[in-house]
Design a protein around this motif. Structure first.
Motif, mmCIF file in Angstrom:
data_model
loop_
_atom_site.group_PDB
_atom_site.id
_atom_site.type_symbol
_atom_site.label_atom_id
_atom_site.label_comp_id
_atom_site.label_asym_id
_atom_site.label_seq_id
_atom_site.Cartn_x
_atom_site.Cartn_y
_atom_site.Cartn_z
ATOM 1 N N VAL A 16 0.282 -1.070 0.267
ATOM 2 C CA VAL A 16 -0.158 0.170 -0.154
ATOM 3 C C VAL A 16 1.110 1.096 0.164
ATOM 4 N N TRP A 17 2.129 0.934 0.231
ATOM 5 C CA TRP A 17 2.854 2.410 0.582
ATOM 6 C C TRP A 17 3.281 3.096 -0.831
ATOM 7 N N ASN A 18 3.899 1.632 -1.470
ATOM 8 C CA ASN A 18 4.000 2.423 -3.321
ATOM 9 C C ASN A 18 2.252 1.954 -3.952
ATOM 10 N N THR A 19 1.995 1.079 -3.993
ATOM 11 C CA THR A 19 1.078 1.566 -5.159
ATOM 12 C C THR A 19 -0.705 1.960 -3.613
ATOM 13 N N GLY A 20 -0.752 3.019 -3.505
ATOM 14 C CA GLY A 20 -1.826 3.045 -2.786
ATOM 15 C C GLY A 20 -2.195 4.906 -3.012
ATOM 16 N N GLY A 21 -1.411 4.830 -4.216
ATOM 17 C CA GLY A 21 -1.930 6.142 -4.855
ATOM 18 C C GLY A 21 -2.160 7.509 -3.531
ATOM 19 N N CYS A 22 -0.894 7.806 -2.815
ATOM 20 C CA CYS A 22 -0.914 8.768 -3.203
ATOM 21 C C CYS A 22 0.371 9.476 -2.497
ATOM 22 N N THR A 23 1.009 10.873 -2.264
ATOM 23 C CA THR A 23 2.185 11.104 -2.104
ATOM 24 C C THR A 23 2.551 10.983 -0.878
ATOM 25 N N SER A 24 3.644 11.136 -0.331
ATOM 26 C CA SER A 24 3.766 11.077 1.512
ATOM 27 C C SER A 24 4.802 10.837 1.060
ATOM 28 N N TRP A 25 5.246 11.431 2.414
ATOM 29 C CA TRP A 25 6.598 11.889 2.717
ATOM 30 C C TRP A 25 7.646 11.121 2.438
ATOM 31 N N TYR A 26 6.974 9.409 2.767
ATOM 32 C CA TYR A 26 8.768 7.886 2.876
ATOM 33 C C TYR A 26 8.689 8.092 1.170
ATOM 34 N N THR A 27 8.059 8.795 0.074
ATOM 35 C CA THR A 27 8.744 8.497 -1.315
ATOM 36 C C THR A 27 9.926 9.752 -1.436
ATOM 37 N N ASP A 28 10.847 9.632 -2.219
ATOM 38 C CA ASP A 28 11.911 10.860 -3.127
ATOM 39 C C ASP A 28 11.068 11.301 -3.762
ATOM 40 N N THR A 29 12.329 12.323 -4.229
ATOM 41 C CA THR A 29 11.695 12.839 -5.552
ATOM 42 C C THR A 29 11.621 12.391 -6.818
ATOM 43 N N LYS A 30 12.255 10.922 -6.789
ATOM 44 C CA LYS A 30 12.307 9.718 -7.726
ATOM 45 C C LYS A 30 11.219 9.110 -7.892
ATOM 46 N N GLY A 31 10.543 9.388 -7.312
ATOM 47 C CA GLY A 31 9.824 8.013 -6.510
ATOM 48 C C GLY A 31 10.076 6.892 -6.006
ATOM 49 N N ASN A 32 11.180 7.039 -5.690
ATOM 50 C CA ASN A 32 11.824 5.851 -4.996
ATOM 51 C C ASN A 32 10.979 5.672 -3.253
ATOM 52 N N ASN A 33 11.354 4.452 -2.746
ATOM 53 C CA ASN A 33 10.631 4.709 -1.290
ATOM 54 C C ASN A 33 11.538 3.436 -0.301
#
Length: 663
Positions: free
Chosen positions: A611-628
């Motif tokens: 859910v952290w990668n495919t849950g449809g949100c932008t969170s502080w968990y991910t960086d500017t490149k979309g990595n987690n």
């Protein structure tokens, strides 16, 4: 305190300040300007720190030398007269000094069996020394004005640095371990080091108090959203929590008590902000520069966390605002909010707590909501006297409660491993929203459009009642500009305010400490992560940065349980690494790049469908490149299993006699 010398090292250091040191040591002092040969366990009487010179009244210049070692013997004292700066003393102590010094004023020096003291005004230059253990007890206090050394008795003394010298560098002290940060991570590590029999370490804290995020976040209503029994250390359980979830003041007091009870206080150095840490590949140690001095250390442990430095949004015109602006983690308690027109930017975990606390006092509160959060009811209740009695007096009951909470939280990790499994969690949060907000139009505005858990699920019983009050306006339109006294949004509306509170989170994927650490190739950790991605082996070690251990490093953040669980697992791993260094007579541990890459490929593959990668949100968990680079994507027991022992085969090593990395 036992000080471990760095192998094969020669370091020149300078100390400037007030005080004419008189050290008496065994062995024969060499000629002026010649570095002495270190000696240990000798017995005899020697003359040390002989200075001669002339000058204006009260000023003299001279050269003095001393050998290092532990000595037993007798000493005599002489007094330097004003205008000559001359003084000679002999006695027994452990010290090394070589260089030229300037003495101003009248100085007296005395040497007696097992003791040394100093007074006067002047500057001294100290040369390379092998730290020796003084037979005696006492304290060494460094202040902006003087250095005083005293020793007498049977055990080694301690050192307290309270202020910088006005000019020059403090004498370089070598440590076995340097710890950066005195929050939950750093304090837990310090306690672990002492339990393991390692006392040659210091904890450098940039603030004037310990506690980390629980010291900094003092906003109204601040509290933990993990049960107190689980958030506290497993080795320092607390039966006196007042309710299920502890307040900020409780957690802070608990950490201070832990430091005192476990003997960490003497190892803490406050107001010692880290300025730079550079790996020395010649001597195989870290060169550390703090706000108040230089140190070297065989191992460097960072406990700075990822919620330590506030993220300030890049909103046009923010710097032109003439009212009061502050971040929630730097709360301005001197600014009275009573009757104010306040704008709160952000609706994350901090806003959820402080908005209900300030809403009754302000005149108007504009709540700028980019994305509404999922909020569930908080099952918080006071601990009854009966429950507290059981925690204090029934053996194993508190351990049972902590273990129960820990395993109960693991179920959430199973739900979040796939978005399709979060239906029950969504229904729980949606039910709380429906029960709390009866207006269908407002409820729609407060309903998130992403899967529950993509951003951290929040818990509050007061959030929804507070934001429905007449003096609260929920603004969903994007801010286009901030003016001297107002905020304008995309719909053209301008709202006049006098206070802005930023509830905009932290720089979690751009760790400030990473810009201060230079590895084997001279590059900073931040540069390395920008090039290769923010990764680490076991969330703890990074290739190219030998003997560096990072607590709460990449992919150790939890979206379902207590960070204390992860911290304790990392401490176990680090202590095992330090034991490996000692038992195998190693000088460095540097994780193989292949091991680090393999470990992180496995993590990212596991994260793909969560859910952290495919849950449809932008969170502080991910960086500017979309990595987690943040989330640990599975159960905490798996991380504890991985860090239970130290995997030496995944590391390149060197020994005292071989500075070529072993494959």
């Amino acid at each position: 305190m036992t000080t471990t010398p760095a192998p094969n090292r020669t370091t020149n250091t300078t100390t400037t300040g007030t005080g004419t040191p008189t050290d008496a040591s065994t062995g024969t002092a060499p000629a002026a300007g010649v570095a002495p040969t270190p000696t240990t366990n000798n017995t005899g009487t020697n003359t040390a720190n002989t200075a001669t010179g002339t000058g204006r009244a009260g000023t003299g210049t001279g050269t003095g030398t001393a050998a290092s070692g532990t000595a037993t013997g007798s000493g005599t004292a002489s007094t330097g007269k004003a205008g000559t700066g001359a003084g000679t003393a002999t006695g027994s102590s452990s010290s090394t000094a070589t260089g030229n010094g300037t003495a101003t004023g009248t100085g007296t020096s005395t040497g007696t069996t097992g003791s040394a003291s100093a007074s006067g005004t002047g500057a001294t230059t100290t040369a390379p020394r092998t730290p020796a253990r003084t037979t005696g007890t006492g304290t060494r206090t460094a202040t902006a004005a003087a250095i005083t050394v005293a020793a007498a008795g049977t055990t080694a003394g301690t050192e307290h640095a309270t202020a910088p010298h006005p000019t020059g560098d403090l004498a370089v002290r070598h440590l076995k371990v340097a710890v950066i940060g005195a929050g939950i991570s750093g304090l837990g590590t310090a306690i672990g080091l002492l339990k393991a029999g390692i006392d040659d370490f210091l904890v450098f804290e940039r603030a004037t108090d310990l506690g980390g995020t629980w010291r900094d976040n003092t906003y109204p209503g601040c509290a933990c959203d993990v049960q107190a029994h689980l958030y506290s250390y497993s080795f320092a359980r607390n039966p006196d929590w007042k309710s299920t979830f502890a307040t900020q003041a409780e957690v802070h007091a608990y950490l201070k008590d832990c430091a005192t009870r476990h003997g960490v206080d003497p190892h803490l150095r406050y107001d010692h902000e880290l300025l730079d840490a550079t790996w020395n590949d010649t001597h195989h140690h870290w060169d550390i520069r703090t706000k108040h001095g230089r140190y070297t250390a065989q191992a460097l442990i960072t406990g700075t966390g990822y919620l330590s430095d506030p993220a300030i949004p890049n909103i046009p015109g923010l710097d032109t605002f003439t009212g009061t602006v502050f971040h929630s983690s730097r709360w301005n308690h001197d600014h009275d909010l009573t009757g104010r027109n306040v704008a709160v930017i952000g609706t994350g975990a901090s806003a959820i707590q402080f908005v209900p606390a300030i809403q009754p006092d302000v005149n108007r509160l504009d709540l700028y909501q980019r994305t509404p959060p999922w909020v569930a009811a908080k099952p918080d209740k006071p601990n009854t006297p009966r429950h507290t009695w059981m925690l204090r007096h029934l053996p194993g009951y508190q351990r049972f409660r902590r273990t129960f909470n820990k395993h109960g939280r693991e179920i959430v990790a199973f739900f979040m491993s796939r978005p399709s499994r979060t239906t029950g969690m969504k229904n729980m949060a949606a039910g709380h929203l429906k029960k709390s907000v009866t207006d269908p139009a407002l409820r729609k505005r407060l309903t998130p459009d992403y899967t529950v858990g993509c951003k951290r699920l929040l818990f509050s019983n007061t959030w929804y009642p507070a934001i429905q009050q007449p003096n609260v306006d929920i603004v969903s339109d994007t801010i286009t500009r901030i003016g001297p006294t107002h905020i304008t949004t995309t719909d053209g509306t301008t709202r006049h305010i006098d206070t802005i509170i930023l509830a905009t989170g932290f720089t979690a994927t751009d760790r400030p400490v990473a810009h201060l650490i230079h590895g084997r190739n001279g590059h900073t950790l931040a540069d390395t992560w920008n090039r290769d991605g923010m990764t680490a082996h076991r969330g703890t070690t990074i290739h190219g940065f030998p003997n560096l251990f990072m607590l709460l490093g990449p992919n150790t953040t939890l979206g379902h349980s207590s960070q204390t669980v992860m911290i304790e697992a990392q401490i176990t791993y680090i202590l095992a690494a330090l034991k490996t260094l000692h038992t195998h007579h190693l000088t460095t541990l540097d994780v193989h790049p292949h091991a680090q890459t393999t470990y992180n490929n496995t993590l990212q593959n596991r994260l793909k469908n969560t859910v952290w990668n495919t849950g449809g949100c932008t969170s502080w968990y991910t960086d500017t490149k979309g990595n987690n680079p943040s989330i640990w994507p599975t159960y905490t027991w798996r991380f504890r299993h991985q860090t239970r022992t130290f995997d030496l085969t995944n590391y390149q090593t060197t020994t005292h006699t071989n500075h070529t990395p072993n494959p």
